[in-house]
Every structure is written in structure tokens, then in C-alpha cells.
Motif scaffolding. Structure first.
Motif, PDB file in Angstrom:
ATOM      1  N   TYR A 199       0.848  -1.186   0.000  1.00 18.81           N
ATOM      2  CA  TYR A 199       0.000   0.000   0.000  1.00 18.81           C
ATOM      3  C   TYR A 199       0.886   1.240   0.000  1.00 18.81           C
ATOM      4  O   TYR A 199       1.991   1.235   0.547  1.00 18.81           O
ATOM      5  CB  TYR A 199      -0.889   0.030   1.239  1.00 18.81           C
ATOM      6  N   GLN A 200       0.392   2.327  -0.572  1.00 21.15           N
ATOM      7  CA  GLN A 200       1.162   3.574  -0.567  1.00 21.15           C
ATOM      8  C   GLN A 200       1.407   4.059   0.858  1.00 21.15           C
ATOM      9  O   GLN A 200       2.409   4.713   1.141  1.00 21.15           O
ATOM     10  CB  GLN A 200       0.462   4.646  -1.386  1.00 21.15           C
ATOM     11  N   THR A 201       0.515   3.723   1.776  1.00 28.24           N
ATOM     12  CA  THR A 201       0.681   4.136   3.168  1.00 28.24           C
ATOM     13  C   THR A 201       1.850   3.420   3.831  1.00 28.24           C
ATOM     14  O   THR A 201       2.529   3.979   4.690  1.00 28.24           O
ATOM     15  CB  THR A 201      -0.607   3.863   3.949  1.00 28.24           C
ATOM     16  N   ASP A 202       2.087   2.175   3.441  1.00 30.30           N
ATOM     17  CA  ASP A 202       3.232   1.442   3.989  1.00 30.30           C
ATOM     18  C   ASP A 202       4.539   2.025   3.463  1.00 30.30           C
ATOM     19  O   ASP A 202       5.514   2.164   4.196  1.00 30.30           O
ATOM     20  CB  ASP A 202       3.143  -0.039   3.621  1.00 30.30           C
ATOM     21  N   ALA A 203       4.544   2.345   2.188  1.00 27.12           N
ATOM     22  CA  ALA A 203       5.747   2.925   1.592  1.00 27.12           C
ATOM     23  C   ALA A 203       6.118   4.232   2.283  1.00 27.12           C
ATOM     24  O   ALA A 203       7.294   4.523   2.512  1.00 27.12           O
ATOM     25  CB  ALA A 203       5.524   3.156   0.099  1.00 27.12           C
ATOM     26  N   ALA A 204       5.105   5.010   2.651  1.00 29.83           N
ATOM     27  CA  ALA A 204       5.351   6.292   3.325  1.00 29.83           C
ATOM     28  C   ALA A 204       5.926   6.100   4.715  1.00 29.83           C
ATOM     29  O   ALA A 204       6.555   7.007   5.265  1.00 29.83           O
ATOM     30  CB  ALA A 204       4.052   7.084   3.407  1.00 29.83           C
ATOM     31  N   ALA A 205       5.722   4.922   5.289  1.00 29.69           N
ATOM     32  CA  ALA A 205       6.154   4.672   6.662  1.00 29.69           C
ATOM     33  C   ALA A 205       7.572   4.114   6.760  1.00 29.69           C
ATOM     34  O   ALA A 205       8.091   3.947   7.866  1.00 29.69           O
ATOM     35  CB  ALA A 205       5.187   3.705   7.343  1.00 29.69           C
ATOM     36  N   ASP A 206       8.213   3.844   5.626  1.00 26.96           N
ATOM     37  CA  ASP A 206       9.546   3.225   5.655  1.00 26.96           C
ATOM     38  C   ASP A 206      10.491   3.999   4.745  1.00 26.96           C
ATOM     39  O   ASP A 206      10.337   4.004   3.521  1.00 26.96           O
ATOM     40  CB  ASP A 206       9.447   1.763   5.203  1.00 26.96           C
ATOM     41  N   LYS A 207      11.486   4.645   5.343  1.00 27.29           N
ATOM     42  CA  LYS A 207      12.433   5.448   4.566  1.00 27.29           C
ATOM     43  C   LYS A 207      13.438   4.602   3.789  1.00 27.29           C
ATOM     44  O   LYS A 207      14.230   5.132   3.030  1.00 27.29           O
ATOM     45  CB  LYS A 207      13.170   6.407   5.498  1.00 27.29           C
ATOM     46  N   GLY A 208      13.382   3.295   3.996  1.00 26.87           N
ATOM     47  CA  GLY A 208      14.302   2.406   3.291  1.00 26.87           C
ATOM     48  C   GLY A 208      13.839   2.024   1.905  1.00 26.87           C
ATOM     49  O   GLY A 208      14.537   1.302   1.187  1.00 26.87           O
ATOM     50  N   VAL A 209      12.639   2.502   1.503  1.00 24.22           N
ATOM     51  CA  VAL A 209      12.124   2.179   0.169  1.00 24.22           C
ATOM     52  C   VAL A 209      11.695   3.452  -0.535  1.00 24.22           C
ATOM     53  O   VAL A 209      11.519   4.503   0.084  1.00 24.22           O
ATOM     54  CB  VAL A 209      10.923   1.204   0.243  1.00 24.22           C
ATOM     55  N   THR A 210      11.503   3.342  -1.835  1.00 25.08           N
ATOM     56  CA  THR A 210      10.992   4.460  -2.612  1.00 25.08           C
ATOM     57  C   THR A 210       9.890   3.955  -3.529  1.00 25.08           C
ATOM     58  O   THR A 210       9.944   2.815  -4.011  1.00 25.08           O
ATOM     59  CB  THR A 210      12.113   5.123  -3.445  1.00 25.08           C
ATOM     60  N   VAL A 211       8.880   4.770  -3.745  1.00 21.94           N
ATOM     61  CA  VAL A 211       7.798   4.408  -4.663  1.00 21.94           C
ATOM     62  C   VAL A 211       8.249   4.718  -6.082  1.00 21.94           C
ATOM     63  O   VAL A 211       8.611   5.856  -6.394  1.00 21.94           O
ATOM     64  CB  VAL A 211       6.515   5.212  -4.338  1.00 21.94           C
ATOM     65  N   VAL A 212       8.207   3.701  -6.943  1.00 23.03           N
ATOM     66  CA  VAL A 212       8.643   3.903  -8.327  1.00 23.03           C
ATOM     67  C   VAL A 212       7.464   3.870  -9.303  1.00 23.03           C
ATOM     68  O   VAL A 212       7.629   4.196 -10.482  1.00 23.03           O
ATOM     69  CB  VAL A 212       9.693   2.849  -8.738  1.00 23.03           C
ATOM     70  N   GLY A 213       6.291   3.494  -8.822  1.00 16.84           N
ATOM     71  CA  GLY A 213       5.109   3.485  -9.686  1.00 16.84           C
ATOM     72  C   GLY A 213       3.850   3.226  -8.889  1.00 16.84           C
ATOM     73  O   GLY A 213       3.893   2.600  -7.830  1.00 16.84           O
ATOM     74  N   THR A 214       2.727   3.723  -9.400  1.00 14.26           N
ATOM     75  CA  THR A 214       1.428   3.520  -8.757  1.00 14.26           C
ATOM     76  C   THR A 214       0.521   2.753  -9.707  1.00 14.26           C
ATOM     77  O   THR A 214       0.428   3.092 -10.901  1.00 14.26           O
ATOM     78  CB  THR A 214       0.776   4.872  -8.393  1.00 14.26           C
ATOM     79  N   PHE A 215      -0.142   1.733  -9.195  1.00 14.28           N
ATOM     80  CA  PHE A 215      -1.016   0.918 -10.041  1.00 14.28           C
ATOM     81  C   PHE A 215      -2.311   1.664 -10.336  1.00 14.28           C
ATOM     82  O   PHE A 215      -2.889   2.302  -9.452  1.00 14.28           O
ATOM     83  CB  PHE A 215      -1.323  -0.413  -9.356  1.00 14.28           C
ATOM     84  N   PRO A 216      -2.768   1.601 -11.588  1.00 16.10           N
ATOM     85  CA  PRO A 216      -4.038   2.262 -11.938  1.00 16.10           C
ATOM     86  C   PRO A 216      -5.175   1.743 -11.055  1.00 16.10           C
ATOM     87  O   PRO A 216      -5.263   0.550 -10.774  1.00 16.10           O
ATOM     88  CB  PRO A 216      -4.252   1.853 -13.402  1.00 16.10           C
ATOM     89  N   GLU A 217      -6.047   2.646 -10.632  1.00 15.50           N
ATOM     90  CA  GLU A 217      -7.132   2.248  -9.736  1.00 15.50           C
ATOM     91  C   GLU A 217      -8.087   1.259 -10.381  1.00 15.50           C
ATOM     92  O   GLU A 217      -8.709   0.432  -9.693  1.00 15.50           O
ATOM     93  CB  GLU A 217      -7.901   3.485  -9.255  1.00 15.50           C
ATOM     94  N   ASP A 218      -8.202   1.301 -11.714  1.00 15.43           N
ATOM     95  CA  ASP A 218      -9.123   0.384 -12.382  1.00 15.43           C
ATOM     96  C   ASP A 218      -8.501  -0.985 -12.646  1.00 15.43           C
ATOM     97  O   ASP A 218      -9.127  -1.851 -13.268  1.00 15.43           O
ATOM     98  CB  ASP A 218      -9.628   0.986 -13.700  1.00 15.43           C
ATOM     99  N   SER A 219      -7.273  -1.193 -12.168  1.00 15.84           N
ATOM    100  CA  SER A 219      -6.620  -2.485 -12.397  1.00 15.84           C
ATOM    101  C   SER A 219      -6.911  -3.497 -11.298  1.00 15.84           C
ATOM    102  O   SER A 219      -6.495  -4.654 -11.389  1.00 15.84           O
ATOM    103  CB  SER A 219      -5.099  -2.291 -12.540  1.00 15.84           C
TER     104      SER A 219
END
Length: 263
Positions: A199-219
Motif C-alpha cells: 500500500y502507498q501508506t506502507d511505503a510512506a512509513a519506511d524510509k528504506g524504500v521508494t515508490v517507483v510506480g502507482t497501479f491504476p485504480e481500475d486495475s
């Protein structure tokens, strides 16, 4: 002399009994029991803040157990004592509802979320997530960290998205299934997997990772976190905590972590 001592002892005993009866609440209860919350692992950062404020303002206490929604639902089914359940998907709340283990009138949709592709910090190049994107090449010789696709909500959403995008069949045997979305997050954060879906919320909680893409909501199916009181709960403070979790006071804690608050 003995008669006088006996009378003194009797008087002390009576006074002690009167003091105890005056300090114990009616009905013999010593104090309110803690409200027990079973909540999806992805809620930890936000919900810890919410419950702390509720405790400070009300003087009541709570304890929260975080795990995959599937594991928590099974524990509730097995008789684990809890007052409130917050699931990361509708399926596991429906599962408990089907077994008459929640109070139907208390069930509400609480939050929305998104799923994202994360990478370890040394792989920060953006990835365009679209039909047929080349996830296999991205992984190289590594694995894709996800919650278990059979039971963990984030894993189920991730599999659905990859199937919709036509990628799942190429990576199905490259998945490192984890017991919860937070466990999948740690695999990437620790460098044990180059990429993961959380989840994007988990990614925001860990500085050891970076978000490289977001899945389309209709997927994938809509990501909705429902909340409900459990049918076996007898804790008078539980409804108060549910109301506070759903209140405007609690909303900023969830929004700061990237959740969408559902009204």
C-alpha cells in the motif's frame, strides 16, 4: 484486656471493610478493561496515533494487535477476545459477518488506499505501470515481494492488478509471498527483494524504500478498510473508540499516512 483488644480488632476490620466498599465501584468492577482492537498491519502508524489521543482524552485504555486481516479474522473465528476489527479489505469483514461474529449495525467503511510498486533505495528510477510492462526485466535475478496472494489483502489486490495488466503469468513463480504487507515491505527495505507491491501508506512509513510506480485504480478492486464492533464484545468503551476512529479528529492521522478517509 482481651475483650478490649478484641473490640479494637473488630473495629479496625469494620473500618477496613467500609473503606474497601467505598473505593470499589458499584457492581464490584475494579476498573474498565482495555478495549482490544484487531487491525490490519498497514494501519499501525496512523492508528497508534489515533488511539493515543483517545486514551489521553477519555482516560480509557486500549491495546491493538496488528497482523494480516486474514490472520486476525481466523483468530476471531477461533475465539480470540477482541472488541473491534478493522480489515484491509471487504472480504475478511464479510467472512466474519457471514459467521455472525460482528455487530452488523456497527459496520462502516473507514478508509481507502492505493497499491504501489516500491524498490530498494538504490533502484529509484520511475516505472511506468501499464499493460504488459516489463516487470520480469526489472526484477533481474531477484524476487517480487508481496503479501500472500491467497489471503493477505494487499497481495490479493496486487495479483489482481498484475493479472489485469497481463504481467502475472510472467512473474507468478518469482513472488516472495509474505505473511503481511508489512513483512513484504521489510523484504524490500532490507534489500532482500529488489521490488515489492505494498500500500502507498506502507511505503510512506519506511524510509528504506521508494515508490517507483502507482497501479491504476481500475486495475484492481477498490481498496476499502471496513471497521466493526465484534459480536462478543461487552466492553462499554469500545463504541466510543470506534466513534473516535471515524471522527474528524482522527482523520488527519490517516491522511498524513496517505489514506483516503471515507465519509
Amino acid at each position: 484486656m482481651r475483650s478490649v483488644l478484641s473490640r479494637v480488632k473488630l473495629l479496625v476490620a469494620v473500618l477496613a471493610a467500609l473503606w474497601v466498599s467505598a473505593t470499589v465501584p458499584a457492581g464490584g468492577a475494579q476498573a474498565s478493561e482495555k478495549v482490544t482492537v484487531f487491525a490490519a498491519a498497514s494501519l499501525k502508524n496512523a492508528l497508534d496515533g489515533v488511539t493515543a489521543v483517545w486514551e489521553q482524552e477519555t482516560g480509557h485504555e486500549s491495546v491493538t494487535s496488528y497482523a494480516a486481516s486474514s490472520a486476525l479474522a481466523k483468530q476471531i473465528e477461533a475465539g480470540a477476545p477482541a472488541d473491534i476489527f478493522i480489515s484491509a479489505d471487504m472480504d475478511w469483514m464479510d467472512y466474519l459477518a457471514g459467521k455472525n461474529l460482528i455487530k452488523p449495525d456497527s459496520r462502516k467503511n473507514l478508509l481507502g488506499n492505493r497499491i504501489v510498486l516500491i524498490a530498494s533505495r538504490d533502484r529509484s528510477d520511475p516505472v511506468k505501470i501499464a499493460k504488459g510492462f516489463d516487470l520480469v526485466t526489472l526484477l533481474g535475478g531477484g524476487r517480487l515481494a508481496m503479501g500472500s496472494v491467497d489471503s493477505v489483502p494487499a497481495g490479493k489486490y496486487g495479483k489482481a492488478a498484475l493479472e489485469f495488466l497481463g504481467v502475472w503469468r510472467f512473474v507468478a513463480d518469482r513472488v516472495a509471498g509474505a505473511e503481511s504487507v508489512r513483512a513484504a515491505l521489510l523484504l524490500v527495505s532490507r534489500g532482500e527483494a529488489p521490488y515489492g507491491i505494498v500500500y502507498q501508506t506502507d511505503a510512506a512509513a519506511d524510509k528504506g524504500v521508494t515508490v517507483v510506480g502507482t497501479f491504476p485504480e481500475d486495475s484492481h478492486p477498490a481498496i476499502i478498510y471496513p471497521i466493526a464492533l465484534l459480536d462478543e464484545s461487552k466492553n462499554a468503551d469500545a463504541a466510543s473508540l470506534v466513534d473516535f476512529i471515524r471522527s474528524d479528529r482522527a482523520a488527519p492521522f490517516f491522511e498524513m499516512q496517505g489514506f483516503t478517509v471515507l465519509r
